[in-house]
Write a protein that holds these residues in place. Structure first.
Motif, PDB file in Angstrom:
ATOM      1  N   TRP A   1     -64.050   8.173-104.676  1.00  0.00           N
ATOM      2  CA  TRP A   1     -63.603   9.279-103.840  1.00  0.00           C
ATOM      3  C   TRP A   1     -64.771   9.993-103.161  1.00  0.00           C
ATOM      4  CZ3 TRP A   1     -65.464  14.131-104.741  1.00  0.00           C
ATOM      5  CH2 TRP A   1     -65.996  14.404-106.018  1.00  0.00           C
ATOM      6  N   GLN A   2     -65.964   9.987-103.804  1.00  0.00           N
ATOM      7  CA  GLN A   2     -67.118  10.699-103.246  1.00  0.00           C
ATOM      8  C   GLN A   2     -67.488  10.174-101.866  1.00  0.00           C
ATOM      9  OE1 GLN A   2     -66.909   9.291-106.221  1.00  0.00           O
ATOM     10  NE2 GLN A   2     -67.772  10.589-107.851  1.00  0.00           N
ATOM     11  N   ALA A   3     -67.290   8.876-101.652  1.00  0.00           N
ATOM     12  CA  ALA A   3     -67.672   8.267-100.382  1.00  0.00           C
ATOM     13  C   ALA A   3     -66.764   8.679 -99.228  1.00  0.00           C
ATOM     14  CB  ALA A   3     -67.660   6.749-100.526  1.00  0.00           C
TER      15      ALA A   3
ATOM     16  N   LEU B   1     -59.809  15.685-103.911  1.00  0.00           N
ATOM     17  CA  LEU B   1     -59.981  14.230-103.966  1.00  0.00           C
ATOM     18  C   LEU B   1     -60.257  13.754-105.385  1.00  0.00           C
ATOM     19  CD1 LEU B   1     -62.049  13.390-100.745  1.00  0.00           C
ATOM     20  CD2 LEU B   1     -59.580  13.200-101.127  1.00  0.00           C
ATOM     21  N   GLN B   2     -61.049  14.508-106.112  1.00  0.00           N
ATOM     22  CA  GLN B   2     -61.343  14.120-107.495  1.00  0.00           C
ATOM     23  C   GLN B   2     -60.073  14.154-108.333  1.00  0.00           C
ATOM     24  OE1 GLN B   2     -64.254  16.564-109.494  1.00  0.00           O
ATOM     25  NE2 GLN B   2     -64.565  15.061-111.117  1.00  0.00           N
ATOM     26  N   GLU B   3     -59.258  15.184-108.139  1.00  0.00           N
ATOM     27  CA  GLU B   3     -58.009  15.277-108.893  1.00  0.00           C
ATOM     28  C   GLU B   3     -57.057  14.148-108.517  1.00  0.00           C
ATOM     29  OE1 GLU B   3     -54.293  18.388-109.639  1.00  0.00           O
ATOM     30  OE2 GLU B   3     -56.198  19.123-108.808  1.00  0.00           O
ATOM     31  N   MET B   4     -56.968  13.835-107.242  1.00  0.00           N
ATOM     32  CA  MET B   4     -56.087  12.750-106.816  1.00  0.00           C
ATOM     33  C   MET B   4     -56.563  11.407-107.351  1.00  0.00           C
ATOM     34  SD  MET B   4     -55.262  13.859-102.857  1.00  0.00           S
ATOM     35  CE  MET B   4     -54.169  12.456-102.584  1.00  0.00           C
ATOM     36  N   HIS B   5     -57.869  11.200-107.346  1.00  0.00           N
ATOM     37  CA  HIS B   5     -58.419   9.955-107.882  1.00  0.00           C
ATOM     38  C   HIS B   5     -58.096   9.829-109.365  1.00  0.00           C
ATOM     39  CE1 HIS B   5     -61.559   7.278-109.532  1.00  0.00           C
ATOM     40  NE2 HIS B   5     -61.490   6.673-108.370  1.00  0.00           N
ATOM     41  N   THR B   6     -58.267  10.915-110.100  1.00  0.00           N
ATOM     42  CA  THR B   6     -57.967  10.915-111.529  1.00  0.00           C
ATOM     43  C   THR B   6     -56.483  10.646-111.773  1.00  0.00           C
ATOM     44  OG1 THR B   6     -59.772  12.470-111.963  1.00  0.00           O
ATOM     45  CG2 THR B   6     -58.056  12.273-113.648  1.00  0.00           C
TER      46      THR B   6
END
Length: 274
Positions: A189-191, A223-228
């Protein structure tokens, strides 16, 4: 800025009594380039009843004040049943007869044209506000393809009072956003923080409307929450036996990706006023 064009003026009064009906005339076919906006049939029926009017009163007003000779009580009743939707000019006339804005007769506008009609603003006023020739602006409405610059997009957000999700949709960014979000939850997600920020960052042109800007830190958290969530969803059934896990996780993953844009905005709204 006038709120209605000259041909969109309201009648001087509602019609308290029935009127004789003229002979039926053929209704012209709507233009293929001007699809009917999503019509809120219950609202039309409710507004008419609140004025103490009958369908024949509405039909008479649309014929006499708006030059639509083919409108009959039966057609008005069909609109109110949801059997057929009025065209753009018919919706404008109906709003005038019912003493309301066109937006009150539109449900959940999505297109550029629907948002403009919901605000009751003439096309020439929008074109002037965003710095476009009227013919160019109308072509964008008809094709559904916004070709304005970032500055013009920001001006569009101001004149039509569009929140960031709405602006993303009417300017054609939603498909790209969907692709970026899908990649963000399935890979790193960081990218994807920078390209999504670039896609949605119109704040440098928004001035007083800068609240529409999506804060980078907020975006990172979302984005981090969605990725998780997505990765957890895909892994949740992997301990099941008999091959059920692969099918279930695949279905759940597809469902998540299908609604990923809506899920994204719902998470954003938790901490931002969009």
């Amino acid at each position: 800025m006038h709120r209605r064009s000259a041909h969109e003026r309201q009648p001087q009064h509602p019609y308290p009594h029935p009127y004789p009906q003229p002979q039926a005339q053929a209704r012209p076919a709507p233009r293929a380039t001007a699809p009917a906006p999503p019509f809120n049939a219950p609202a039309a029926r409710r507004l008419r009843a609140a004025l103490g009017m009958e369908p024949e009163h509405v039909a008479h007003g649309m014929r006499s004040s708006y030059g639509l000779p083919y409108v009959t009580p039966d057609l008005v009743a069909a609109w109110e049943r949801g059997a057929v939707s009025p065209t753009g000019p018919e919706l404008t006339a109906l709003a005038g007869v019912l003493w309301c804005s066109a937006g009150e007769l539109i449900s959940s506008p999505r297109t550029l044209r629907e948002h403009r009609m919901a605000q009751g603003i003439a096309a020439e006023d929008v074109a002037r506000a965003v710095g476009l020739e009227l013919s160019s602006y109308l072509r964008m409405e008809e094709t559904g393809e916004w070709r304005g610059t970032d500055r013009q997009s920001a001006a569009l957000a101001t004149v039509l009072d569009l929140a960031l999700p709405e602006l993303t949709t009417v300017t054609g960014r939603e498909a790209k956003l969907r692709d970026l979000l899908g990649s963000a939850v399935t890979t790193r997600w960081q990218a994807h923080v920078r390209p999504i920020t670039k896609l949605l960052a119109l704040d440098r042109h928004l001035g007083k409307q800068a609240e529409r800007h999506l804060d980078r830190r907020l975006l990172e958290d979302v984005l981090q929450e969605m990725h998780t969530d997505y990765q957890g969803l895909m892994a949740a059934t992997l301990t099941w036996a008999n091959g059920t896990a692969v099918t279930d996780s695949g279905d759940a993953g597809r469902d998540y990706l299908d609604g990923i844009v809506e899920h994204f905005w719902s998470l954003v709204r938790r901490t931002a006023p969009y």
